[in-house]
Design a protein around this motif. Structure first.
Motif, PDB file in Angstrom:
ATOM      1  N   CYS A 119       5.414  -1.028   9.235  1.00  0.00           N
ATOM      2  CA  CYS A 119       6.781  -0.191  10.151  1.00  0.00           C
ATOM      3  C   CYS A 119       7.622  -0.142   9.209  1.00  0.00           C
ATOM      4  N   TRP A 120       7.831   1.955   9.667  1.00  0.00           N
ATOM      5  CA  TRP A 120       8.011   2.555   8.405  1.00  0.00           C
ATOM      6  C   TRP A 120       9.340   2.855   8.471  1.00  0.00           C
ATOM      7  N   TRP A 121      10.440   2.458   7.334  1.00  0.00           N
ATOM      8  CA  TRP A 121      11.755   3.224   7.612  1.00  0.00           C
ATOM      9  C   TRP A 121      12.524   2.754   8.627  1.00  0.00           C
ATOM     10  N   ILE A 143       0.427  -1.422  -0.111  1.00  0.00           N
ATOM     11  CA  ILE A 143       0.205   0.020  -0.256  1.00  0.00           C
ATOM     12  C   ILE A 143       0.432   1.150  -0.198  1.00  0.00           C
ATOM     13  N   HIS A 144       2.120   0.844   0.111  1.00  0.00           N
ATOM     14  CA  HIS A 144       2.423   2.693  -0.430  1.00  0.00           C
ATOM     15  C   HIS A 144       4.129   2.392  -0.454  1.00  0.00           C
ATOM     16  N   THR A 145       4.144   2.509  -1.029  1.00  0.00           N
ATOM     17  CA  THR A 145       5.737   2.555  -2.530  1.00  0.00           C
ATOM     18  C   THR A 145       6.244   3.838  -2.576  1.00  0.00           C
ATOM     19  N   HIS A 146       7.965   3.837  -3.211  1.00  0.00           N
ATOM     20  CA  HIS A 146       7.675   5.071  -4.142  1.00  0.00           C
ATOM     21  C   HIS A 146       8.433   4.493  -5.617  1.00  0.00           C
ATOM     22  N   LEU A 147       7.550   4.028  -5.409  1.00  0.00           N
ATOM     23  CA  LEU A 147       7.538   2.146  -7.058  1.00  0.00           C
ATOM     24  C   LEU A 147       7.025   3.773  -7.556  1.00  0.00           C
ATOM     25  N   LEU A 168      -1.127   9.333   7.155  1.00  0.00           N
ATOM     26  CA  LEU A 168      -1.172  10.248   7.696  1.00  0.00           C
ATOM     27  C   LEU A 168       0.489   9.486   8.071  1.00  0.00           C
ATOM     28  N   MET A 169       1.953  10.088   7.623  1.00  0.00           N
ATOM     29  CA  MET A 169       3.137   9.378   8.411  1.00  0.00           C
ATOM     30  C   MET A 169       3.414  10.060   8.922  1.00  0.00           C
ATOM     31  N   ILE A 170       3.455  10.269  10.246  1.00  0.00           N
ATOM     32  CA  ILE A 170       3.692  10.806  11.342  1.00  0.00           C
ATOM     33  C   ILE A 170       5.063  10.731  12.409  1.00  0.00           C
ATOM     34  N   SER A 230       5.972  -1.546   1.752  1.00  0.00           N
ATOM     35  CA  SER A 230       7.102  -1.814   1.275  1.00  0.00           C
ATOM     36  C   SER A 230       8.328  -0.246   1.569  1.00  0.00           C
ATOM     37  N   ASP A 231       7.837   0.420   1.208  1.00  0.00           N
ATOM     38  CA  ASP A 231       8.650   1.542   1.169  1.00  0.00           C
ATOM     39  C   ASP A 231       9.459   1.957  -0.229  1.00  0.00           C
ATOM     40  N   ALA A 232       9.134   0.893  -0.715  1.00  0.00           N
ATOM     41  CA  ALA A 232      10.103   0.382  -1.934  1.00  0.00           C
ATOM     42  C   ALA A 232      10.377   1.333  -2.521  1.00  0.00           C
TER      43      ALA A 232
END
Ligand code: RAT
Ligand code: ZN
Length: 434
Positions: free
Chosen positions: A341-343, A42-46, A274-276, A371-373
């Motif tokens: 579970c971010w970064w 649900i959240h990547t930078h691809l 929201l990524m806080i 993944s935040d890939a």
């Protein structure tokens, strides 16, 4: 009032007894189901291939990931200034030498590179990158994407799409063809956090906005978001916020949030992510690797969830110290969905702790990971690590349940994993808009 959170799960059949697993069967069945259930990332930078140079892949991009750059400066005498003056291939070679040849790659991010090389049958112990480069240079991107998604066990990746990034905006304005494996998320950081530097960009595009967010500004930002919604068909809107974020407080960002962003999300039936907890640029010389973490005051979330019950909030918090409060708030507000579970949290020891806590407090009503890939092939190691960490946690939860008197079935496990990997996301986000 329509319920903010579509409820998940299916009624138990009366065949629980017939299918119940012995305690020794639980682990292998959990592993099998985790391996076979495709994930929605649900959240990547691809980026989809039609975004050209924005879509990063291959060994040089993998090695120059900012997580690895941060580690490089701890094990090399190269200064950030010297490093950033190098070409991308030279940077990748410097990182390979420092972290993989002169040191053992035991950190999470370095092991990830090893796992990716192994997944493609490439050697992991060479003094140089010749074989890896030769391999990636001969891949055709479309087939390679399919192979990477298959290896990672994911079916879809949500991108991060900034309408105020000139390079990206021009791709959207020229028309982006649909891609079956990529969906958009409309990122709002420039609007919500850097209005002073960006309102004129909106004004130049014909939106009647001003520096003070007065007059028609909020309505015009809503019009801007609607126009971009039509172009991107995002599955949610998103912003990353500092540890100092507080709502309510008299700030331009909060006014835009309350009067433009949240009404737009309601109208378009989109959640707001929201990524806080990020502390931007504590060491600017490290560029993208220069951000840190801070504990946030999550009473902001309480205030948002209570004040805007018709909005859905997808929330990830960067500080380990904020994780328990996030679970407590999710128990209070069904319009809050904890995710990921971010970064700096994406390490097995911390993922394990957070995920155990979430299961104990929320059952399967959360999204365990994203993944935040930033580089395509990263999804291979990130999702393999997630499955590896989740397996004993889930198996233990079912073992405890069995000990307490309720045996579990294969269907129970599949239902939970489907919910964690897919259907919590599907029911919260708008995947049908395109
Ligand atoms: O994890 C990361 O790569 C960070 O640099 C951020 O991009 C973060 O994930 C974000 O989306 O802001
Ligand atoms: Zn991110």
């Amino acid at each position: 009032m329509k319920p903010a959170l579509p409820k998940q799960g299916s009624p138990p059949t009366d065949s629980i007894g017939a299918e119940k697993l012995d305690v020794v069967q639980i682990s292998p069945v959990v592993e099998e189901i985790l391996a076979a259930t495709p994930i929605i990332d649900i959240h990547t930078h691809l980026f989809a291939p039609s975004f050209g140079k924005l879509a990063l892949w291959g060994i040089d991009e993998l090695l120059t990931y900012h997580y690895l750059e941060a580690e490089f400066f701890r094990s090399s005498h190269t200064s950030p200034e010297q490093y950033f003056a190098l070409s991308k291939t030279q940077q990748a070679e410097a990182i390979w030498r420092a972290l993989f040849v002169e040191n053992t790659p035991i950190s999470e991010s370095t092991r990830g590179i090893v796992a990716v090389l192994k997944a493609f049958g490439l050697p992991t112990d060479r003094l140089n990158l010749a074989e890896a480069r030769a391999f990636f240079q001969t891949q055709s991107l479309d087939a390679h994407i399919q192979r990477v998604f298959d290896l990672a066990g994911i079916s879809l990746a949500v991108m991060t799409n900034d309408p105020l990034d000139p390079e990206e905006a021009s791709a959207w304005l020229n028309g982006v063809p649909e891609h079956p494996q990529f969906r958009a998320a409309l990122r709002l950081d420039k609007i919500l956090k850097h209005w002073a530097a960006n309102w004129q960009v909106l004004a130049a595009q014909g939106y009647q906005v001003d520096a003070q967010v007065s007059g028609e500004s909020a309505a015009e930002v809503r019009r801007f978001l609607f126009d971009w919604y039509k172009r991107m068909r995002p599955v949610y809107m998103a912003v990353s916020l500092p540890d100092t974020f507080f709502f309510p407080a008299e700030t331009l960002g909060n006014r835009l949030l309350a009067e433009a962003i949240l009404p737009s999300c309601r109208e378009l039936n989109l959640p707001l992510s929201l990524m806080i907890g990020v502390r931007l640029q504590v060491n600017p010389s490290l560029r993208l690797a220069g951000d840190a973490v801070g504990r946030a005051d999550l009473r902001s979330l309480e205030n948002l969830c209570r004040t805007f019950p018709q909005n859905r909030f997808l929330v990830s918090v960067l500080s380990r110290e904020n994780q328990h409060e996030l679970c407590v708030y999710a128990r209070k507000f069904s319009n809050l969905m904890p995710f990921g579970c971010w970064w700096f949290l994406n390490n097995p020891s911390i993922v394990e702790e957070i995920t155990r806590e979430r299961i104990e407090m929320l059952g399967a009503s959360f999204i365990p990971q994203h993944s935040d890939a930033r580089v395509l092939e990263q999804v291979i190691y990130k999702w393999s690590n997630t499955r590896r960490t989740l397996a004993p946690i889930l198996a233990n939860a079912y073992r405890l349940l069995a000990e307490d008197g309720r045996s579990v079935t294969r269907n129970d496990i599949q239902r939970d994993v489907t919910r964690l990997f897919r259907s919590n996301a599907e029911s919260w986000m708008n995947f049908n808009g395109r």
